[in-house]
Design a protein around this motif. Sequence first.
Motif, PDB file in Angstrom:
ATOM      1  N   ASP A 134       0.844  -1.195   0.000  1.00 26.90           N
ATOM      2  CA  ASP A 134       0.000   0.000   0.000  1.00 26.90           C
ATOM      3  C   ASP A 134       0.882   1.248   0.000  1.00 26.90           C
ATOM      4  OD1 ASP A 134      -1.803   2.169   1.016  1.00 26.90           O
ATOM      5  OD2 ASP A 134      -3.214   0.501   1.140  1.00 26.90           O
ATOM      6  N   THR A 135       0.482   2.266  -0.762  1.00 29.08           N
ATOM      7  CA  THR A 135       1.293   3.481  -0.894  1.00 29.08           C
ATOM      8  C   THR A 135       1.054   4.496   0.216  1.00 29.08           C
ATOM      9  OG1 THR A 135      -0.383   4.449  -2.354  1.00 29.08           O
ATOM     10  CG2 THR A 135       1.423   3.243  -3.406  1.00 29.08           C
ATOM     11  N   ASP A 136       0.158   4.192   1.153  1.00 26.54           N
ATOM     12  CA  ASP A 136      -0.125   5.077   2.288  1.00 26.54           C
ATOM     13  C   ASP A 136       0.575   4.524   3.529  1.00 26.54           C
ATOM     14  OD1 ASP A 136      -1.166   6.542   4.415  1.00 26.54           O
ATOM     15  OD2 ASP A 136      -3.169   6.689   3.538  1.00 26.54           O
ATOM     16  N   SER A 137       1.539   5.265   4.062  1.00 30.20           N
ATOM     17  CA  SER A 137       2.304   4.784   5.221  1.00 30.20           C
ATOM     18  C   SER A 137       1.415   4.454   6.412  1.00 30.20           C
ATOM     19  CB  SER A 137       3.335   5.838   5.636  1.00 30.20           C
ATOM     20  OG  SER A 137       4.344   5.986   4.673  1.00 30.20           O
ATOM     21  N   SER A 138       0.312   5.198   6.564  1.00 33.57           N
ATOM     22  CA  SER A 138      -0.562   4.996   7.723  1.00 33.57           C
ATOM     23  C   SER A 138      -1.317   3.668   7.661  1.00 33.57           C
ATOM     24  CB  SER A 138      -1.563   6.149   7.833  1.00 33.57           C
ATOM     25  OG  SER A 138      -2.454   6.165   6.731  1.00 33.57           O
ATOM     26  N   HIS A 139      -1.332   3.017   6.516  1.00 34.63           N
ATOM     27  CA  HIS A 139      -2.019   1.731   6.379  1.00 34.63           C
ATOM     28  C   HIS A 139      -1.146   0.558   6.795  1.00 34.63           C
ATOM     29  CE1 HIS A 139      -4.975   3.532   3.189  1.00 34.63           C
ATOM     30  NE2 HIS A 139      -5.223   3.920   4.425  1.00 34.63           N
ATOM     31  N   HIS A 140       0.100   0.832   7.134  1.00 37.69           N
ATOM     32  CA  HIS A 140       0.994  -0.205   7.644  1.00 37.69           C
ATOM     33  C   HIS A 140       1.075  -0.056   9.159  1.00 37.69           C
ATOM     34  CE1 HIS A 140       1.999  -1.000   3.512  1.00 37.69           C
ATOM     35  NE2 HIS A 140       2.399   0.257   3.350  1.00 37.69           N
ATOM     36  N   VAL A 141       0.864  -1.136   9.874  1.00 36.54           N
ATOM     37  CA  VAL A 141       0.744  -1.091  11.333  1.00 36.54           C
ATOM     38  C   VAL A 141       2.124  -1.231  11.977  1.00 36.54           C
ATOM     39  CG1 VAL A 141      -0.301  -2.146  13.362  1.00 36.54           C
ATOM     40  CG2 VAL A 141      -1.549  -2.104  11.175  1.00 36.54           C
ATOM     41  N   MET A 142       2.506  -0.180  12.734  1.00 34.38           N
ATOM     42  CA  MET A 142       3.790  -0.176  13.432  1.00 34.38           C
ATOM     43  C   MET A 142       3.571  -0.297  14.933  1.00 34.38           C
ATOM     44  SD  MET A 142       6.198   0.228  11.084  1.00 34.38           S
ATOM     45  CE  MET A 142       5.216  -0.697   9.876  1.00 34.38           C
ATOM     46  N   PRO A 143       4.429  -1.031  15.646  1.00 30.71           N
ATOM     47  CA  PRO A 143       4.335  -1.090  17.103  1.00 30.71           C
ATOM     48  C   PRO A 143       4.829   0.203  17.734  1.00 30.71           C
ATOM     49  CG  PRO A 143       6.229  -2.314  16.350  1.00 30.71           C
ATOM     50  CD  PRO A 143       5.510  -1.870  15.113  1.00 30.71           C
ATOM     51  N   ALA A 144       4.617   0.344  19.029  1.00 29.78           N
ATOM     52  CA  ALA A 144       5.062   1.539  19.745  1.00 29.78           C
ATOM     53  C   ALA A 144       6.570   1.706  19.588  1.00 29.78           C
ATOM     54  CB  ALA A 144       4.704   1.416  21.231  1.00 29.78           C
ATOM     55  N   GLY A 145       6.986   2.952  19.288  1.00 25.96           N
ATOM     56  CA  GLY A 145       8.397   3.260  19.148  1.00 25.96           C
ATOM     57  C   GLY A 145       8.920   3.185  17.732  1.00 25.96           C
ATOM     58  N   ALA A 146       8.113   2.704  16.789  1.00 27.27           N
ATOM     59  CA  ALA A 146       8.565   2.550  15.410  1.00 27.27           C
ATOM     60  C   ALA A 146       7.706   3.370  14.466  1.00 27.27           C
ATOM     61  CB  ALA A 146       8.523   1.080  14.994  1.00 27.27           C
ATOM     62  N   MET A 147       8.310   3.801  13.347  1.00 29.21           N
ATOM     63  CA  MET A 147       7.573   4.470  12.291  1.00 29.21           C
ATOM     64  C   MET A 147       8.128   4.004  10.956  1.00 29.21           C
ATOM     65  SD  MET A 147       9.142   8.356  12.555  1.00 29.21           S
ATOM     66  CE  MET A 147       8.080   8.946  11.242  1.00 29.21           C
ATOM     67  N   ASN A 148       7.458   4.360   9.872  1.00 29.54           N
ATOM     68  CA  ASN A 148       7.913   3.905   8.562  1.00 29.54           C
ATOM     69  C   ASN A 148       7.760   4.991   7.521  1.00 29.54           C
ATOM     70  OD1 ASN A 148       5.533   3.235   6.432  1.00 29.54           O
ATOM     71  ND2 ASN A 148       4.759   2.971   8.534  1.00 29.54           N
ATOM     72  N   SER A 149       8.555   4.897   6.470  1.00 24.18           N
ATOM     73  CA  SER A 149       8.387   5.716   5.282  1.00 24.18           C
ATOM     74  C   SER A 149       8.495   4.802   4.078  1.00 24.18           C
ATOM     75  CB  SER A 149       9.435   6.833   5.217  1.00 24.18           C
ATOM     76  OG  SER A 149      10.741   6.299   5.221  1.00 24.18           O
ATOM     77  N   LEU A 150       7.732   5.108   3.042  1.00 27.26           N
ATOM     78  CA  LEU A 150       7.609   4.228   1.894  1.00 27.26           C
ATOM     79  C   LEU A 150       8.559   4.599   0.775  1.00 27.26           C
ATOM     80  CD1 LEU A 150       3.767   3.933   1.880  1.00 27.26           C
ATOM     81  CD2 LEU A 150       5.237   1.968   1.518  1.00 27.26           C
ATOM     82  N   LYS A 151       8.979   3.606   0.032  1.00 25.85           N
ATOM     83  CA  LYS A 151       9.667   3.812  -1.233  1.00 25.85           C
ATOM     84  C   LYS A 151       8.715   3.373  -2.328  1.00 25.85           C
ATOM     85  CE  LYS A 151      12.791   4.362  -4.416  1.00 25.85           C
ATOM     86  NZ  LYS A 151      13.131   5.709  -4.896  1.00 25.85           N
ATOM     87  N   LEU A 152       8.380   4.308  -3.223  1.00 26.19           N
ATOM     88  CA  LEU A 152       7.418   4.023  -4.277  1.00 26.19           C
ATOM     89  C   LEU A 152       8.129   3.674  -5.579  1.00 26.19           C
ATOM     90  CD1 LEU A 152       4.876   6.950  -3.665  1.00 26.19           C
ATOM     91  CD2 LEU A 152       4.884   4.650  -2.659  1.00 26.19           C
ATOM     92  N   SER A 153       7.415   3.056  -6.475  1.00 25.04           N
ATOM     93  CA  SER A 153       7.922   2.817  -7.822  1.00 25.04           C
ATOM     94  C   SER A 153       8.081   4.153  -8.533  1.00 25.04           C
ATOM     95  CB  SER A 153       6.963   1.919  -8.599  1.00 25.04           C
ATOM     96  OG  SER A 153       5.662   2.500  -8.652  1.00 25.04           O
ATOM     97  N   ASP A 154       8.784   4.167  -9.642  1.00 24.48           N
ATOM     98  CA  ASP A 154       9.054   5.417 -10.342  1.00 24.48           C
ATOM     99  C   ASP A 154       7.781   6.157 -10.728  1.00 24.48           C
ATOM    100  OD1 ASP A 154      11.758   5.002 -10.111  1.00 24.48           O
ATOM    101  OD2 ASP A 154      12.004   4.183 -12.130  1.00 24.48           O
ATOM    102  N   ASP A 155       6.715   5.434 -11.051  1.00 23.54           N
ATOM    103  CA  ASP A 155       5.462   6.096 -11.427  1.00 23.54           C
ATOM    104  C   ASP A 155       4.557   6.368 -10.231  1.00 23.54           C
ATOM    105  OD1 ASP A 155       4.506   3.594 -10.763  1.00 23.54           O
ATOM    106  OD2 ASP A 155       3.762   3.106 -12.780  1.00 23.54           O
ATOM    107  N   GLY A 156       5.015   5.994  -9.032  1.00 26.26           N
ATOM    108  CA  GLY A 156       4.260   6.277  -7.815  1.00 26.26           C
ATOM    109  C   GLY A 156       3.066   5.382  -7.565  1.00 26.26           C
ATOM    110  N   SER A 157       2.880   4.347  -8.379  1.00 27.00           N
ATOM    111  CA  SER A 157       1.679   3.520  -8.265  1.00 27.00           C
ATOM    112  C   SER A 157       1.837   2.340  -7.319  1.00 27.00           C
ATOM    113  CB  SER A 157       1.279   2.998  -9.643  1.00 27.00           C
ATOM    114  OG  SER A 157       2.284   2.132 -10.168  1.00 27.00           O
ATOM    115  N   ARG A 158       3.091   1.979  -6.974  1.00 31.38           N
ATOM    116  CA  ARG A 158       3.323   0.791  -6.150  1.00 31.38           C
ATOM    117  C   ARG A 158       4.224   1.113  -4.971  1.00 31.38           C
ATOM    118  NH1 ARG A 158       6.007  -3.873  -9.254  1.00 31.38           N
ATOM    119  NH2 ARG A 158       5.226  -5.082  -7.479  1.00 31.38           N
ATOM    120  N   GLY A 159       3.910   0.538  -3.830  1.00 29.22           N
ATOM    121  CA  GLY A 159       4.814   0.579  -2.700  1.00 29.22           C
ATOM    122  C   GLY A 159       5.805  -0.565  -2.840  1.00 29.22           C
TER     123      GLY A 159
END
Length: 389
Positions: A134-159
């Motif tokens: 999923d291309t929305d970082s908030s849709h990935h569940v992180m435990p307390a103390g952790a966060m994430n940032s996404l790397k997208l495909s060149d066209d931005g359509s895929r995480g």
Amino acid sequence: MTTKSRGEALGTRGLLLLSAVLAAWPPPARGDNAPAQPAANDPAARFRGAPTYDFGVTNVRWEAATPEYSYVTFDLSWSFSWRAKWSEPAETSCNGKPIEVENWDAAWIFVKFLPEKDSKEAKDRNHWRHSTLDTDSSHHVMPAGAMNSLKLSDDGSRGMGVFIYRDAIGHGRNDWKGIKLRWLHGADKVDPAKAAIRVHPIAMVYVPEGPFKVGTAEKSGYSPFAHGPDVPITRYDGEESFDKIPEGLRKIIESTTSKDGGPYLQWADKPSSSRLTDGGWRGGPMIPFLLDAEWNAPVASGPRARRVGPVAGHLWSTHGFSERGGGSGGMFGSQIGGNTPLTDDYPTGYDAFYCMKYDLTQGQYVDFLNSLPPDVAAGRAFVGSEVHS
């Protein structure tokens, strides 16, 4: 950023890269492997900690959700981690201004799947595919103390994967349970209940956006010269390096004057015909080039932006003057390496980026080979040899 280490040009940005290599040394003091307190800010922590050979994921499993997406769940841990923030004072920064710095180590995580894992085709071909996240970082569940940032495909359509790291300042052990990445199995056109999944982690270091210098103020091997056709020579016969020229001949060459009254050539301890320098260099010690926001800006933003050439404030190299000595008709004044800009999308190193914290391990490369069809893997690995008498 700071210019105290590894000559005048390394700077804090260089130290951040160095931290990716040296984060494993010296060994940790007592308590360094304990979970970090969020308020503990220690910039030196990025140079401490035991080698994180225990870095990895465990308990990988698949969880159903909807017809379009599901979750890949796993635990992630490593024995020493950091996130630090500090201010680099003007007197030691590369641009003479205070610079605020924050960086951390992270895990680069991507997922692969094997469709119809029990089918004959899957067993014969073993063709694992890259999962679409999923291309929305908030849709990935992180435990307390952790966060994430996404790397997208060149066209931005895929995480393509996520960087997972501390959400606050601190250092110590990371031990995160129950991370959930949302897998868009519908976009991958696969039945996730019949697929095998693998989670691949790679240890990384985040290098923040910021100015830095390239090149060092070392002897260049060229004596001072005037800009124009009176360029320096770099070899006495076009082939011999500086240190192979007989000492007597060196003295003769050095006693030969150029049009500006100086010698054509001076000897450097580490001879090289091509080193990066500011375009204002005209022989003698090289001038470290400041790669700052103004130079990194889009070409249309100003006369200095991304310019390469023998002009003060532009990126250049010592070898560039020799190149300009050629050109049409063999006369001086060639436009080779002239005052030209880099394209706006050319990576300059100014923008923030991630780099690997350690070399790729043999185990990681084995995992890569094991995700390829046998014939493809065979072309990417040394699997044996035969000795013929």
